[in-house]
Design a protein around this motif. Structure first.
Motif, mmCIF file in Angstrom:
data_model
loop_
_atom_site.group_PDB
_atom_site.id
_atom_site.type_symbol
_atom_site.label_atom_id
_atom_site.label_comp_id
_atom_site.label_asym_id
_atom_site.label_seq_id
_atom_site.Cartn_x
_atom_site.Cartn_y
_atom_site.Cartn_z
ATOM 1 N N GLY A 12 0.824 -1.199 0.000
ATOM 2 C CA GLY A 12 0.000 0.000 0.000
ATOM 3 C C GLY A 12 0.852 1.239 0.000
ATOM 4 O O GLY A 12 1.895 1.295 -0.652
ATOM 5 N N VAL A 13 0.416 2.214 0.770
ATOM 6 C CA VAL A 13 1.110 3.492 0.834
ATOM 7 C C VAL A 13 1.410 3.823 2.289
ATOM 8 O O VAL A 13 0.579 3.633 3.170
ATOM 9 N N TYR A 14 2.633 4.317 2.491
ATOM 10 C CA TYR A 14 2.992 4.867 3.784
ATOM 11 C C TYR A 14 2.906 6.377 3.642
ATOM 12 O O TYR A 14 3.558 6.969 2.793
ATOM 13 N N HIS A 15 2.060 7.002 4.453
ATOM 14 C CA HIS A 15 1.880 8.458 4.418
ATOM 15 C C HIS A 15 2.893 9.079 5.376
ATOM 16 O O HIS A 15 2.708 9.067 6.582
ATOM 17 N N GLY B 147 -2.987 -8.538 14.914
ATOM 18 C CA GLY B 147 -3.677 -7.265 15.025
ATOM 19 C C GLY B 147 -2.787 -6.042 14.931
ATOM 20 O O GLY B 147 -3.200 -4.934 15.263
ATOM 21 N N LEU B 148 -1.541 -6.244 14.483
ATOM 22 C CA LEU B 148 -0.571 -5.151 14.423
ATOM 23 C C LEU B 148 0.104 -5.085 13.059
ATOM 24 O O LEU B 148 0.181 -6.080 12.343
ATOM 25 N N ILE B 149 0.618 -3.912 12.736
ATOM 26 C CA ILE B 149 1.497 -3.726 11.589
ATOM 27 C C ILE B 149 2.919 -3.905 12.107
ATOM 28 O O ILE B 149 3.300 -3.294 13.111
ATOM 29 N N CYS C 46 -4.899 -0.272 12.555
ATOM 30 C CA CYS C 46 -5.736 0.814 12.041
ATOM 31 C C CYS C 46 -4.965 2.124 11.891
ATOM 32 O O CYS C 46 -5.560 3.177 11.678
ATOM 33 N N SER C 47 -3.648 2.071 11.945
ATOM 34 C CA SER C 47 -2.818 3.275 11.884
ATOM 35 C C SER C 47 -3.039 4.042 10.584
ATOM 36 O O SER C 47 -2.983 3.479 9.493
ATOM 37 N N ALA C 48 -3.269 5.346 10.711
ATOM 38 C CA ALA C 48 -3.550 6.186 9.543
ATOM 39 C C ALA C 48 -2.345 6.347 8.625
ATOM 40 O O ALA C 48 -2.499 6.686 7.456
ATOM 41 N N GLU C 49 -1.128 6.095 9.129
ATOM 42 C CA GLU C 49 0.059 6.237 8.275
ATOM 43 C C GLU C 49 0.119 5.164 7.187
ATOM 44 O O GLU C 49 0.790 5.335 6.191
ATOM 45 N N TYR C 50 -0.537 4.037 7.423
ATOM 46 C CA TYR C 50 -0.482 2.908 6.498
ATOM 47 C C TYR C 50 -1.840 2.743 5.813
ATOM 48 O O TYR C 50 -2.850 2.522 6.463
ATOM 49 N N GLU C 51 -1.831 2.855 4.482
ATOM 50 C CA GLU C 51 -3.055 2.670 3.698
ATOM 51 C C GLU C 51 -2.903 1.421 2.834
ATOM 52 O O GLU C 51 -2.016 1.352 1.978
ATOM 53 N N VAL C 52 -3.755 0.453 3.068
ATOM 54 C CA VAL C 52 -3.684 -0.826 2.359
ATOM 55 C C VAL C 52 -4.268 -0.691 0.965
ATOM 56 O O VAL C 52 -5.367 -0.172 0.785
ATOM 57 N N TRP C 53 -3.510 -1.173 -0.028
ATOM 58 C CA TRP C 53 -4.000 -1.250 -1.401
ATOM 59 C C TRP C 53 -4.257 -2.697 -1.816
ATOM 60 O O TRP C 53 -5.199 -2.981 -2.526
ATOM 61 N N ARG C 54 -3.393 -3.604 -1.388
ATOM 62 C CA ARG C 54 -3.550 -5.025 -1.714
ATOM 63 C C ARG C 54 -3.012 -5.861 -0.568
ATOM 64 O O ARG C 54 -2.081 -5.455 0.105
ATOM 65 N N ARG C 55 -3.579 -7.063 -0.423
ATOM 66 C CA ARG C 55 -3.137 -7.984 0.624
ATOM 67 C C ARG C 55 -2.855 -9.365 0.034
ATOM 68 O O ARG C 55 -3.396 -9.714 -0.998
#
Length: 161
Positions: free
Chosen positions: A65-68, A94-96, A117-126
């Motif tokens: 994904g993307v790291y903001h 339950g953690l990144i 659920c950290s906002a810095e990490y946005e999942v695009w694919r798993r």
């Protein structure tokens, strides 16, 4: 590492993540395109950690994904890090768990732990979809065939200790 998050991560998992990071650092030390802070090695480090966790009997998922990142780091090889950066990490328990977040900030621990659920990490694919994307769009997992072989060998030896 956040003390509360560290308490939620089983000690064996933290030890395993540190071992995998060490193995990736050793195996990629001479690989062109991989920085000493493991910039350029997120896919291979995350793939290695997922494999190690699963071999140890745990559950883990490879994530793309993307790291903001909102802080600037002058002179970084990837340029202005106030931009969003395509990135790979692992989700487990339950953690990144991010073995290469040190490329974004030297203030991060070698094993960077965040809530899932950290906002810095946005999942695009798993999972399999993320792995396929990395193979197709990024040309694989970084490093040449010899680097890949060396990481597999070191992981087998290190994880079994």
């Amino acid at each position: 590492m956040d003390a509360v998050l560290a308490e939620t991560l089983p000690g064996t998992l933290l030890t395993l993540a540190r071992r995998v990071r060490y193995v990736v650092e050793e195996a990629t030390a001479e690989v062109e395109g991989v920085e000493s802070d493991l910039g350029g090695a997120c896919a291979i480090a995350s793939r290695a950690l997922v494999g190690a966790i699963r071999r140890d009997g745990g559950r883990a998922e490879f994530v793309y994904g993307v790291y903001h990142h909102r802080r600037l780091r002058a002179g970084h090889p990837y340029g202005d890090l106030s931009q969003d950066i395509e990135h790979c990490w692992v989700e487990t328990a339950g953690l990144i768990v991010d073995l290469t977040a040190t490329q974004f900030s030297s203030a991060f621990d070698e094993v960077h732990i965040r809530p899932i659920c950290s906002a810095e990490y946005e999942v695009w694919r798993r999972g399999a979809a993320a792995l396929r994307y990395i193979n197709e769009e990024w040309g694989g997992f970084g490093g040449d065939a010899e680097c890949q072989r060396q990481i597999r060998t070191l992981l087998r030896r290190t994880v079994s200790k």
